[in-house]
Design an enzyme around this catalytic site. Structure first.
Site, PDB file in Angstrom:
ATOM      1  N   HIS A  13      -7.204 -19.702   1.538  1.00 44.40           N
ATOM      2  CA  HIS A  13      -6.111 -20.572   1.080  1.00 44.40           C
ATOM      3  C   HIS A  13      -5.384 -20.027  -0.145  1.00 44.40           C
ATOM      4  O   HIS A  13      -4.940 -20.775  -1.018  1.00 44.40           O
ATOM      5  CB  HIS A  13      -6.629 -21.992   0.789  1.00 44.40           C
ATOM      6  CG  HIS A  13      -5.540 -23.026   0.881  1.00 44.40           C
ATOM      7  ND1 HIS A  13      -5.738 -24.353   0.543  1.00 44.40           N
ATOM      8  CD2 HIS A  13      -4.246 -22.933   1.271  1.00 44.40           C
ATOM      9  CE1 HIS A  13      -4.617 -25.034   0.726  1.00 44.40           C
ATOM     10  NE2 HIS A  13      -3.692 -24.195   1.163  1.00 44.40           N
TER      11      HIS A  13
ATOM     12  N   ASP B 183     -15.626 -27.778  -0.601  1.00 48.56           N
ATOM     13  CA  ASP B 183     -14.198 -28.101  -0.603  1.00 48.56           C
ATOM     14  C   ASP B 183     -14.031 -29.620  -0.684  1.00 48.56           C
ATOM     15  O   ASP B 183     -14.455 -30.342   0.230  1.00 48.56           O
ATOM     16  CB  ASP B 183     -13.554 -27.551   0.677  1.00 48.56           C
ATOM     17  CG  ASP B 183     -12.033 -27.563   0.629  1.00 48.56           C
ATOM     18  OD1 ASP B 183     -11.479 -27.957  -0.411  1.00 48.56           O
ATOM     19  OD2 ASP B 183     -11.414 -27.172   1.623  1.00 48.56           O
ATOM     20  N   ASP B 184     -13.460 -30.115  -1.777  1.00 48.44           N
ATOM     21  CA  ASP B 184     -13.190 -31.555  -1.959  1.00 48.44           C
ATOM     22  C   ASP B 184     -14.455 -32.391  -2.177  1.00 48.44           C
ATOM     23  O   ASP B 184     -14.433 -33.599  -1.952  1.00 48.44           O
ATOM     24  CB  ASP B 184     -12.437 -32.138  -0.750  1.00 48.44           C
ATOM     25  CG  ASP B 184     -10.978 -31.712  -0.690  1.00 48.44           C
ATOM     26  OD1 ASP B 184     -10.624 -30.710  -1.329  1.00 48.44           O
ATOM     27  OD2 ASP B 184     -10.198 -32.372   0.013  1.00 48.44           O
TER      28      ASP B 184
ATOM     29  N   HIS C  86     -13.824 -31.095   3.469  1.00 48.40           N
ATOM     30  CA  HIS C  86     -12.403 -31.417   3.601  1.00 48.40           C
ATOM     31  C   HIS C  86     -12.166 -32.135   4.935  1.00 48.40           C
ATOM     32  O   HIS C  86     -12.818 -31.816   5.932  1.00 48.40           O
ATOM     33  CB  HIS C  86     -11.596 -30.118   3.553  1.00 48.40           C
ATOM     34  CG  HIS C  86     -10.141 -30.296   3.261  1.00 48.40           C
ATOM     35  ND1 HIS C  86      -9.267 -30.888   4.152  1.00 48.40           N
ATOM     36  CD2 HIS C  86      -9.387 -29.951   2.185  1.00 48.40           C
ATOM     37  CE1 HIS C  86      -8.054 -30.899   3.636  1.00 48.40           C
ATOM     38  NE2 HIS C  86      -8.091 -30.342   2.441  1.00 48.40           N
TER      39      HIS C  86
ATOM     40  N   ASP D 143     -14.483 -26.978  -5.491  1.00 55.95           N
ATOM     41  CA  ASP D 143     -13.221 -26.494  -6.067  1.00 55.95           C
ATOM     42  C   ASP D 143     -12.529 -27.555  -6.920  1.00 55.95           C
ATOM     43  O   ASP D 143     -11.736 -27.234  -7.798  1.00 55.95           O
ATOM     44  CB  ASP D 143     -12.275 -25.949  -4.987  1.00 55.95           C
ATOM     45  CG  ASP D 143     -11.973 -26.950  -3.873  1.00 55.95           C
ATOM     46  OD1 ASP D 143     -12.541 -28.060  -3.880  1.00 55.95           O
ATOM     47  OD2 ASP D 143     -11.172 -26.612  -2.984  1.00 55.95           O
ATOM     48  N   HIS D 144     -12.807 -28.836  -6.674  1.00 56.01           N
ATOM     49  CA  HIS D 144     -12.289 -29.941  -7.489  1.00 56.01           C
ATOM     50  C   HIS D 144     -12.991 -31.213  -7.034  1.00 56.01           C
ATOM     51  O   HIS D 144     -13.933 -31.168  -6.226  1.00 56.01           O
ATOM     52  CB  HIS D 144     -10.763 -30.071  -7.372  1.00 56.01           C
ATOM     53  CG  HIS D 144     -10.269 -30.089  -5.957  1.00 56.01           C
ATOM     54  ND1 HIS D 144     -10.467 -31.156  -5.117  1.00 56.01           N
ATOM     55  CD2 HIS D 144      -9.609 -29.160  -5.225  1.00 56.01           C
ATOM     56  CE1 HIS D 144      -9.950 -30.890  -3.933  1.00 56.01           C
ATOM     57  NE2 HIS D 144      -9.423 -29.687  -3.965  1.00 56.01           N
TER      58      HIS D 144
ATOM     59  N   LYS E 218      -9.077 -36.140  -6.542  1.00 55.43           N
ATOM     60  CA  LYS E 218      -8.291 -34.978  -6.134  1.00 55.43           C
ATOM     61  C   LYS E 218      -6.789 -35.220  -6.340  1.00 55.43           C
ATOM     62  O   LYS E 218      -6.254 -36.253  -5.971  1.00 55.43           O
ATOM     63  CB  LYS E 218      -8.557 -34.680  -4.661  1.00 55.43           C
ATOM     64  CG  LYS E 218      -7.709 -33.567  -4.073  1.00 55.43           C
ATOM     65  CD  LYS E 218      -8.002 -33.369  -2.598  1.00 55.43           C
ATOM     66  CE  LYS E 218      -7.104 -32.295  -1.993  1.00 55.43           C
ATOM     67  NZ  LYS E 218      -7.398 -32.080  -0.555  1.00 55.43           N
TER      68      LYS E 218
ATOM     69  N   CYS F 201      -6.682 -27.518  -4.379  1.00 57.53           N
ATOM     70  CA  CYS F 201      -7.400 -26.322  -3.925  1.00 57.53           C
ATOM     71  C   CYS F 201      -6.855 -24.998  -4.446  1.00 57.53           C
ATOM     72  O   CYS F 201      -7.555 -24.261  -5.145  1.00 57.53           O
ATOM     73  CB  CYS F 201      -7.398 -26.275  -2.401  1.00 57.53           C
ATOM     74  SG  CYS F 201      -8.145 -27.700  -1.592  1.00 57.53           S
TER      75      CYS F 201
ATOM     76  N   LYS G  16     -13.343 -20.324   3.625  1.00 53.40           N
ATOM     77  CA  LYS G  16     -11.955 -20.653   3.307  1.00 53.40           C
ATOM     78  C   LYS G  16     -11.377 -19.695   2.264  1.00 53.40           C
ATOM     79  O   LYS G  16     -12.036 -19.337   1.296  1.00 53.40           O
ATOM     80  CB  LYS G  16     -11.888 -22.095   2.796  1.00 53.40           C
ATOM     81  CG  LYS G  16     -10.541 -22.505   2.212  1.00 53.40           C
ATOM     82  CD  LYS G  16     -10.551 -23.959   1.780  1.00 53.40           C
ATOM     83  CE  LYS G  16      -9.265 -24.331   1.046  1.00 53.40           C
ATOM     84  NZ  LYS G  16      -9.168 -25.770   0.759  1.00 53.40           N
TER      85      LYS G  16
END
Length: 592
Positions: A148, A47-48, A302, A354-355, A379, A87, A146
């Protein structure tokens, strides 16, 4: 063996040939048909994470031995692209193989991700995930970590957006997203903004109450005491809510679920890492006798960068580096669970983010976000490479060659048709699909990616598009809109938190910006008709592709509309009576 190499192999024959080739050190034949081979599928998503935060993508100072080893024994994708730079829409595209605009996981109001667990927006019930298809093909399917992508629609337990409603047999994790507010950190996604709004409202109502009181006492206003008392009570309520907004957010959003049941509210973060790893080990052990799909969706990296004591201070890059190194250790532990059960050679493993890394995550002179290397932006920054270019690593020992690098454009959306093909399923024929199976590239059956064009959205707005001209080998990128930001990262989007997709803070380019990513991957030197003879031809070609792409779009409800992203008390999951929610991992419930 020669005849078998060119035949469509049955599962047992394929296993025998693959095992023999592996033992003899022979690379598997590129023409072997893996369709329906039904391996286990293990998907790992950070994540991130910035693409340049890990060693095999160029980082020499953060230690990521487990991810690096995964790449050394597998295939590394260097032009792997997320469908969004934030996300929720990126994850929706990953699960569906479709641009998020097709499923309505976008909006035009500035809200680009789900804001609350108790919001009615989320993953549409008519969308099909790869998990659903594999579940129908007899796979055990699990999600740990996660989500979301929403939870409920009309009541606190209808679970219309829940992972179990979208193809997963088992879910253990966080239905929302880890935020600074969850740890009551200085860096807040929504606490600070809510407190400002509540305080402003308090001052307005308090001033009105004082004015009414003064008017009543001096007989300037001939009114009853009811509005005076009412406004005073509202002012007290606003002040109280402002004071307790932080613990309210923690209880509303920061909790764990097992399937449909809340197991821990609020979360105890120092126990979460070990619990996730135990859950992974348990899932693998329970399902080792049948094919399984396991999606491990890390809360790392994150903010607020929750890191166990073992890794605090271990890296050269502060808390962020510590968190990356702990995530790498977790990857190693997850892979160990395959080794322990003897499943390594029967499992395709995929790792990504995810990015891109966040440039906004900065307090004082300390950066708490990732590093995107040579790529511009990060991001939330529209179509700039730093926000959408992510790691992509695929390993399948004895089947896919080790140590290979693929420099063709690929997408997170390609995972959908890839795993569906491996499981012997069918990609949906009743909707437009945007992903393409990676198997021809991975097996060297195809030299080039199936993606001629990729489109880069920010919310519902098309910010950029890329064209891979296979004849010349050049990779063109056209920007129609770009967010304004500080390249150095400090307060990158001028204090907005995440860059907007339109309006103030976004530049519309006429004519569009053009870059040749094959020569300028940093997007540092925009081309012009005077510097690039093909400028007009490229702009025209990409423009035609954009027009054709837009013809394939159909109107769908926007899941991030204002009515869908607002907190709704009747949708709030709670083990108790909100806000007095309290339960522990063993399922004991108590009101505090």
């Amino acid at each position: 063996m020669g005849r078998l190499e060119h035949a469509c192999l049955s599962f047992r024959s394929w296993l025998a040939v693959t095992a023999a080739a592996f033992l003899l050190g022979v690379r598997p034949s590129a023409c072997s048909d893996l369709t329906g081979s039904r391996p286990n599928i293990l998907l790992l998503m950070a994540d991130d994470l910035g693409i340049a935060d890990i060693g095999c993508y160029g980082n020499a100072t953060i230690r990521t031995p487990n991810i690096d080893r995964l790449a050394a024994r597998g295939i590394r994708l260097t032009q792997h692209i997320a469908a969004a730079s934030v996300c929720t829409p990126s994850r929706a595209a990953f699960l569906t193989g479709r641009y998020p605009i097709r499923s309505g996981m976008v909006s035009s109001n500035g809200y680009r991700v789900l804001q609350w667990t108790a919001a009615s927006g989320g993953f549409p019930t008519n969308e099909t995930t790869f998990a659903k298809i594999l579940q129908d093909k007899g796979y055990a399917t699990g999600l740990i970590g996660k989500w979301h992508l929403g939870l409920n629609c009309e009541s606190s337990d209808d679970h219309c957006h829940h992972p179990l409603h979208h193809g997963f047999d088992h879910f253990y994790g966080m239905p929302f997203s880890l935020m600074g507010d969850c740890a009551q950190w200085d860096m807040s996604e929504k606490r600070a903004g809510l407190e400002r709004k509540l305080n402003l409202c308090f001052h307005i109502v308090a001033f009105a109450a004082l004015t009414l009181t003064a008017g009543k006492l001096t007989r300037l206003l001939s009114i009853s005491w009811t509005p005076v008392i009412g406004s005073t009570m509202v002012a007290i309520l606003l002040l109280t809510t402002s004071y307790f907004v932080s613990p309210l957010i923690v209880h509303a959003d920061c909790f764990l679920m097992r399937n449909h049941s809340i197991t821990e509210q609020p979360m105890h973060f120092q126990r979460t890492t070990s619990r996730f790893l135990k859950e992974v080990s348990s899932f693998v052990r329970r399902n080792k006798q049948r094919p399984f799909l396991l999606f491990v969706s890390f809360l790392h990296v994150h903010t607020p960068l929750v890191t166990t004591e073992k890794f605090l201070g271990a890296s050269l890059h502060g808390l962020y580096g510590d968190n990356v190194e702990e995530m790498d250790w977790m990857v190693g532990r997850v892979l160990d669970s395959l080794d322990t059960e003897g499943l390594t050679n029967r499992t395709l493993v995929y790792f990504t983010s995810d990015h891109g890394g966040s440039l906004e995550s900065q307090l004082g002179n300390k950066q708490y976000g990732g590093w995107n290397g040579i790529y511009r932006g990060g991001k939330g920054m529209g179509g700039w490479e730093g926000g959408i270019r992510v790691p992509g690593i695929v390993r399948w020992p004895g089947v896919l060659p080790a140590g290979r690098v693929i420099q063709e454009p690929t997408s997170l959306m390609d995972v959908f048709p890839t795993v569906v093909q491996l499981a012997g399923g069918q990609v949906p024929q009743d909707r437009v699909m945007d992903g393409h199976s990676l198997l021809p590239l991975l097996q060297e059956a195809d030299e080039h990616s199936a993606h001629d064009f990729l489109f880069h959205y920010c919310g519902k707005y098309l910010h950029a598009a890329r064209w891979h001209d296979k004849h010349s080998g050049r990779l063109w990128k056209v920007h129609y809109m770009t967010p304004q930001f500080h390249p150095e990262g400090a307060g990158a989007c001028y204090g907005r938190g995440v860059c907007p997709c339109s309006g103030d803070g976004v530049t519309q380019h006429s004519p569009p910006l053009l870059f040749d990513l094959s020569k300028d991957p940093s997007e540092a030197r925009p081309l012009s008709p005077g510097t690039e003879p093909l400028y007009q031809a490229v702009i025209a070609t990409v423009g035609e592709a954009v027009r054709n792409h837009r013809k394939t779009l159909s109107p769908v409800p926007q899941q991030f509309s204002l009515s869908n992203i607002l907190w709704k008390p009747w949708l709030q999951p709670c083990c108790g009576t909100f806000p007095f929610c309290s339960c522990s991992q063993d399922g004991d419930h108590s009101e505090t």
